[in-house]
Write a protein that holds these residues in place. Structure first.
Motif, PDB file in Angstrom:
ATOM      1  N   UNK A 131       0.825  -1.203   0.000  1.00 30.94           N
ATOM      2  CA  UNK A 131       0.000   0.000   0.000  1.00 30.94           C
ATOM      3  C   UNK A 131       0.864   1.260   0.000  1.00 30.94           C
ATOM      4  N   UNK A 132       0.718   2.059  -1.028  1.00 28.13           N
ATOM      5  CA  UNK A 132       1.167   3.443  -1.140  1.00 28.13           C
ATOM      6  C   UNK A 132       2.658   3.662  -0.908  1.00 28.13           C
ATOM      7  N   UNK A 145       7.621 -14.508  -4.622  1.00 27.59           N
ATOM      8  CA  UNK A 145       6.358 -15.221  -4.791  1.00 27.59           C
ATOM      9  C   UNK A 145       5.384 -14.661  -3.756  1.00 27.59           C
ATOM     10  N   UNK A 146       4.218 -14.195  -4.237  1.00 31.59           N
ATOM     11  CA  UNK A 146       3.236 -13.597  -3.327  1.00 31.59           C
ATOM     12  C   UNK A 146       1.867 -14.210  -3.564  1.00 31.59           C
ATOM     13  N   UNK A 147       1.263 -14.740  -2.481  1.00 27.31           N
ATOM     14  CA  UNK A 147      -0.092 -15.259  -2.527  1.00 27.31           C
ATOM     15  C   UNK A 147      -0.955 -14.393  -1.621  1.00 27.31           C
ATOM     16  N   UNK A 148      -2.084 -13.929  -2.162  1.00 32.93           N
ATOM     17  CA  UNK A 148      -2.918 -12.978  -1.423  1.00 32.93           C
ATOM     18  C   UNK A 148      -4.363 -13.459  -1.472  1.00 32.93           C
ATOM     19  N   UNK A 156      -4.355  -5.548  -5.209  1.00 35.53           N
ATOM     20  CA  UNK A 156      -3.135  -6.229  -4.787  1.00 35.53           C
ATOM     21  C   UNK A 156      -2.063  -5.191  -4.471  1.00 35.53           C
ATOM     22  N   UNK A 157      -1.955  -4.181  -5.327  1.00 34.72           N
ATOM     23  CA  UNK A 157      -1.075  -3.042  -5.077  1.00 34.72           C
ATOM     24  C   UNK A 157      -1.941  -1.782  -5.081  1.00 34.72           C
ATOM     25  N   UNK A 181      -8.799  -6.281  -8.212  1.00 32.64           N
ATOM     26  CA  UNK A 181      -7.911  -5.423  -9.012  1.00 32.64           C
ATOM     27  C   UNK A 181      -6.462  -5.817  -8.750  1.00 32.64           C
ATOM     28  N   UNK A 182      -5.681  -5.777  -9.798  1.00 30.33           N
ATOM     29  CA  UNK A 182      -4.246  -5.964  -9.617  1.00 30.33           C
ATOM     30  C   UNK A 182      -3.638  -4.691  -9.058  1.00 30.33           C
ATOM     31  N   UNK A 183      -3.924  -3.554  -9.676  1.00 25.67           N
ATOM     32  CA  UNK A 183      -3.413  -2.267  -9.209  1.00 25.67           C
ATOM     33  C   UNK A 183      -4.565  -1.299  -8.975  1.00 25.67           C
ATOM     34  N   UNK A 184      -4.498  -0.642  -7.843  1.00 27.33           N
ATOM     35  CA  UNK A 184      -5.493   0.365  -7.484  1.00 27.33           C
ATOM     36  C   UNK A 184      -4.845   1.734  -7.659  1.00 27.33           C
TER      37      UNK A 184
END
Length: 566
Positions: A131-132, A145-148, A156-157, A181-184
């Protein structure tokens, strides 16, 4: 020196708002730090000091036994120009899962080094992965490697509105997210040379979204450099690109796919080919029944809008360069019982195989090698195909037992050994001509051809075999005969009575026929022998004759017989 469980933000324990005011590295020596906490929205470690650098290295955080973390990240960043580094860092969180938080201050930077893994899978107070932060760097040759799969937060970002994400040379970023969303907000992503970004979206156990979009805004830009890879895979939904822009500077591939055989995208995005190379880039796609099609070529400097119509509303599409030959070599390889053709094709890309077809005739009829009809005819021809991994130093056997002086048409193309399921990516067929080198070799027996002269006529049936080891047909004949000077028996054409004479006839037999030569007066008749790889590549000889006598015992006789051939 050991795993640590910190009792965080509970009554009686002073573990709230621990401020870092100068540069610090926390080196876990491979151990684990977990929080025993229920205060999911209260920071533990934080900094409000501008310019400070904090590093977490060789450390895992969180565990199945202590899955709670806090929404404000492993370090709450509240100042300008703060640098947060993670190196060989492994994160696990159930509730309160949000690994990285910054308040959007200018210059806040997040760096990923070496190998890092992240798993957020909680049912309460979940956030974004990042975030930000103003700048996010996946450093050269790192693997993250990121699992969310956490509730709450849609992206995600979450960008500051001007966040820049750099995936540096050779870095690999693998993401599995359940966020819609992938990117906000507006984000710029730079995927450097030989780096890759792979994003998979699916319904989660904790977060069950009903759609997936790459960005909330059409102003997002993704820049793909030479040899890079970008993939978006939707395991549930069609992907909404939301009119973003992807700039392609000779990437290895840009790939979108839906694994449920549904249409892969809703909406569209703009694909700009920014390089000036001569590489042949095209848009391939798979229909929803798995049939590969071609959506057209994108020349250097051109742009195209990728929408469902571009790829016939298929289940995936792939922007990729056809491999191109950079050098070729085709050679005769001949010798005793050997007549091969070898081929060597060098390519402009790795992970490539060569396909060869060799024919005595053209494999197309319209006179235009590059027409669709000609290319299809070559592909569909019955000519045997030889496949070979491209090796710039090693030739491949592409034809054997080839007739000498034979004119050959050689067709070859290059094929990528891609990992994109269902796709075959090949160059066009190329054509070259060559004439096979002729090689001549006859093998004669080392033992002599013998006969025993008895009074009157005789017939000797012992065979004297001559073998053609060359790659062309041979017409062979005896041309001359000579005798030792001191022989007592005279070689004649017709034997006279009461004289010490012999008439000898050489008989030859091959698949092509029979022939006889009187050794005193030889004709110019020949016997044909086929090349070594065909039936009839040898000829057998024996002698017959008439001896006049007298019968005075064994007389030594020796003749030298000369053959010629063409």
């Amino acid at each position: 020196m050991n795993d640590i469980v910190a009792i965080a933000n509970q009554s009686g324990y002073k573990t709230t708002n621990i401020y870092i005011t100068r540069n610090l590295e926390i080196n876990g020596n491979g151990y684990n730090l977990s929080y025993n906490t229920t205060a999911l929205t209260t920071p533990v470690l934080r900094t409000s000091t501008s310019g400070v650098s904090v590093t977490f290295s060789n450390l895992s955080m969180g565990s199945a036994a202590y899955p709670n973390n806090n929404y404000y990240g492993i370090l709450t960043v509240e100042a300008t120009n703060v640098i947060l580094n993670v190196r060989d860092f492994h994160y696990y969180a159930g509730n309160g899962g949000q690994p990285f938080y910054a308040n959007g201050s200018t210059g806040s930077t997040l760096n990923f080094y070496e190998n890092n893994t992240f798993d957020s899978n909680g049912t309460s107070v979940g956030g974004e992965f990042i975030e930000k932060f103003a700048i996010i760097n996946f450093k050269a040759n790192s693997h993250t490697v990121a699992k969310e799969d956490s509730v709450g937060a849609d992206g995600f970002i979450w960008s500051t509105g001007s966040t820049v994400v750099n995936i540096e040379t050779g870095a690999v970023v693998d993401i599995n997210t359940t966020k819609p969303y992938f990117c906000y907000e507006k984000t710029t992503m730079n995927i450097a040379k030989n780096a890759s970004l792979n994003v998979v979206n699916q319904k989660g156990k904790n977060r069950v979204a009903s759609s997936f979009a790459i960005s909330t805004t059409s102003t997002m830009v993704i820049n793909c450099d030479e040899g890079s890879q970008l993939s978006f895979i939707g395991n549930e939904f069609a992907i909404n690109p939301n009119s973003i822009t992807i700039n392609a500077n000779q990437p290895e591939a840009i790939y979108f796919s839906n694994t449920l055989n549904n249409i892969v995208t809703t909406g569209s995005f703009k694909l700009n080919r920014t390089d000036s190379s001569t590489k042949n880039y095209g848009i391939d796609y798979l229909s929803r029944t798995g049939v590969q099609g071609f959506g057209g070529t994108l020349v250097a400097g051109a742009s195209v809008t990728i929408a469902p119509a571009t790829y016939s509303s298929g289940k995936s599409f792939l922007y990729i360069a056809r491999p191109t030959p950079t050098a070729t070599s085709f050679e005769s390889q001949v010798g005793s019982k050997l007549s091969n053709v070898t081929g060597l094709v060098k390519a402009d890309t790795s992970s490539t195989i060569s396909n060869f077809k060799v024919s005595k005739e053209k494999l197309y009829t319209d006179g235009n090698l590059n027409s669709t009809a000609s290319q299809n005819a070559i592909t569909a021809s019955d000519a045997a195909t030889t496949k070979s991994t491209v090796d710039p130093t090693s030739s491949t056997l592409i034809a054997s037992n080839v007739l000498g002086n034979q004119e050959l048409y050689i067709y070859y193309n290059l094929e990528l050994t891609t990992s994109y399921l269902g796709y075959t990516i090949q160059s066009t067929w190329y054509e070259t001509k060559m004439t096979q080198e002729a090689y001549t070799e006859l093998e004669f027996p080392t033992a002599p051809l013998t006969f025993i002269g008895i009074l009157g006529s005789f017939e000797m049936q012992s065979d004297y075999e001559v073998v053609n080891n060359g790659n062309t047909a041979i017409d062979i004949q005896p041309t001359s005969v000579s005798a030792d000077e001191n022989q007592l028996v005279e070689l004649v054409e017709v034997v006279e009575a009461d004289s010490q004479q012999v008439s000898l006839v050489l008989h030859g037999t091959s698949v092509a026929g029979n022939q006889a030569w009187n050794l005193k007066n030889m004709s110019d008749e020949t016997i044909r022998m086929a090349p070594y790889f065909e039936d009839g590549h040898s000829s057998n000889y024996h002698l017959s004759g008439v001896y006049s006598g007298p019968n005075i015992g064994t007389l030594p006789v020796s003749y030298q017989l000369t053959f010629s051939w063409c």
